[in-house]
Design an enzyme around this catalytic site. Structure first.
Site, PDB file in Angstrom:
ATOM      1  CE1 TYR A 134      -3.314  -2.701  -0.037  1.00 14.02           C
ATOM      2  CE2 TYR A 134      -3.655  -2.425   2.306  1.00 14.02           C
ATOM      3  CZ  TYR A 134      -3.955  -3.060   1.112  1.00 14.02           C
ATOM      4  OH  TYR A 134      -4.919  -4.048   1.094  1.00 14.02           O
ATOM      5  CE  LYS A 183       0.627 -16.929  -2.383  1.00 16.16           C
ATOM      6  NZ  LYS A 183       0.069 -18.273  -2.683  1.00 16.16           N
ATOM      7  CG  ASP A 198      -2.213 -19.699  -0.803  1.00 14.07           C
ATOM      8  OD1 ASP A 198      -1.361 -19.770   0.102  1.00 14.07           O
ATOM      9  OD2 ASP A 198      -2.097 -20.281  -1.901  1.00 14.07           O
ATOM     10  CG  ASP A 206      -6.947  -4.602   4.035  1.00 16.14           C
ATOM     11  OD1 ASP A 206      -7.900  -4.585   4.833  1.00 16.14           O
ATOM     12  OD2 ASP A 206      -6.838  -3.825   3.067  1.00 16.14           O
ATOM     13  CG  ASP A 240     -11.971  -6.811   6.605  1.00 14.35           C
ATOM     14  OD1 ASP A 240     -11.629  -6.324   7.699  1.00 14.35           O
ATOM     15  OD2 ASP A 240     -12.360  -6.132   5.645  1.00 14.35           O
TER      16      ASP A 240
END
Ligand code: NAD
Length: 368
Positions: A142, A192, A225, A249, A253
């Site tokens: 970001y 990852k 993942d 992020d 959630d």
């Protein structure tokens, strides 16, 4: 000794409504438990824009840097949707996070027994769930450069850069290990590393910090993942999860929603410890300003109340009092007292924001 200081920024929409209940609870702790704070209240978001033309004034920013903790309600609303990006209410929040250098975002996902039916997952998978996601908040994709949209030949190309330095990874890893020591002593780091160099570095640095400083904590690694799958398959296998800004992020959630309602979710964002040992800290509910119910007395104050409980635990070393407050909220919910967002078929009539505050205060009295 001076009381610890707390800056309260109620903000917009339902922010001031839920914060009013928190102020009553802060007073209760002062009166009944001898835990007093020097409280200052100020403006943020649209409320600050209306008065100062900016979503966070320099004076308020300075106060935020000086106090022991900041507690924020919510910012934003339709009245401010068309403002220039630079003065939108959310910019006030971003400025706080940036200038306080709040690199560690704590999002608990806790399933209160009384609310297990609200989860989209089966009750036995979520009942009793208590995990904490630690998300790196000030770096990663970001913020990384280069970024932007440019033209290559006949088409546009969008670019963002995932970038982490060793020290950025190390400090958020430390924050996760410290937390784990106060919980069940288990950290799972997610990245990852199979496809991203930044993931390889992430795994290396977390492992190094673990070996050098936190070998008493159990550490595991997981690809992000797979982490997402495991969170919905068997979330209770986790205690603390530490991950980068982007994966955090999404995963936070996902984890939060395991527990049901936005009106129940607190959060904390922590920075480096100051000279007095307390980290710079901002506590806020996960929800926004809820313009659809603003001014109707319908807002659930629990997320904001539980954010204050996090402040008691992580800024002020009052873990037992934090538990007292969390148990008071649980007891209220278990007794069937609910705001409108937690209603199910066959429930009694919902209570108002203030009545929910009354009920939590009564439960706190009962805890003595
Ligand atoms: P929201 O979280 O405000 O509301 C989403 C839905 O959840 C609404 O139906 C709302 O009524 C309900 N809800 C939220 N909190 C509740 C509570 N405490 N009690 C009962 N119901 C609750 O998200 P949104 O509608 O996408 O955004 C509204 C505004 O809030 C926008 O301006 C957005 O930018 C802003 N926002 C701010 C923050 C923040 O301050 N941290 C976070 C998210 C959104």
């Amino acid at each position: 000794m001076a009381n610890p200081s707390l800056l309260i920024l109620p903000g917009d929409g339902i922010g001031p409504e839920v914060m009013e209940q928190v102020m009553r609870i802060i007073d209760w702790f002062g009166e009944k438990r001898g835990i007093a704070f020097d409280v200052t209240t100020d403006l943020v978001g649209g409320a600050a824009y209306d008065k100062h033309g900016v979503p966070l004034s320099d004076e308020t920013m300075q106060k935020a840097l000086e106090v022991d903790a900041v507690l924020l309600g919510a910012v934003g609303g339709p009245a401010y949707d068309n403002l220039d990006f630079s003065v939108k209410p959310e910019r006030g929040l971003l400025r706080l996070r940036k200038e306080m250098d709040l690199f560690s975002n704590l999002r608990p996902a806790q399933c209160f027994d009384a609310l297990a039916d609200f989860s989209s997952l089966k009750k036995d998978i979520v009942a009793g769930l208590d995990i904490m996601i630690v998300r790196e908040l000030t770096s990663g994709v970001y913020f990384g450069e280069p970024r932007g949209i440019h033209k290559e030949g006949n088409e546009r190309v969008g670019v963002n850069t995932q970038r982490y330095t060793e020290s950025e990874i190390a400090r958020v890893a430390r924050s996760a290990f410290e937390l784990a020591r106060k919980r069940s002593n288990k950290v799972c780091s997610m990245e990852k590393a199979n496809v991203m160099e930044s993931g390889i570095l992430w795994r290396d640095v977390v492992t190094e910090i673990h070996e050098a400083e936190y070998s008493d904590v159990e550490l595991s690694h997981m690809y992000a993942d797979n982490g997402a799958m495991q969170l919905v398959r068997a979330p209770k296998q986790f205690d603390v999860i530490v991950t980068d800004n982007l994966f955090g992020d999404v995963l936070s959630d996902c984890a939060a929603m395991l527990t049901g309602s936005l009106g129940m979710l607190p959060s904390a964002s922590l920075g480096a410890p100051a000279a007095n040992g307390r980290p710079k800290a901002l506590y806020e509910p996960v929800h926004g300003s809820a313009p659809d119910i603003t001014g109707q007395g319908k807002a659930n104050p629990s997320a904001c109340i539980l954010s204050f409980a996090m402040a008691l635990r992580y800024s002020f070393d009052h873990g037992e009092e934090a538990t007292r407050l969390e148990e008071a909220v649980q007891a209220v919910l278990a007794s069937g007292v609910r705001t409108a967002d937690l209603m199910q078929e066959g429930d009694k009539a919902p209570v108002s924001t203030t009545q929910m505050g009354d009920a939590v205060l009564a439960a706190l009295d009962n805890s003595l």
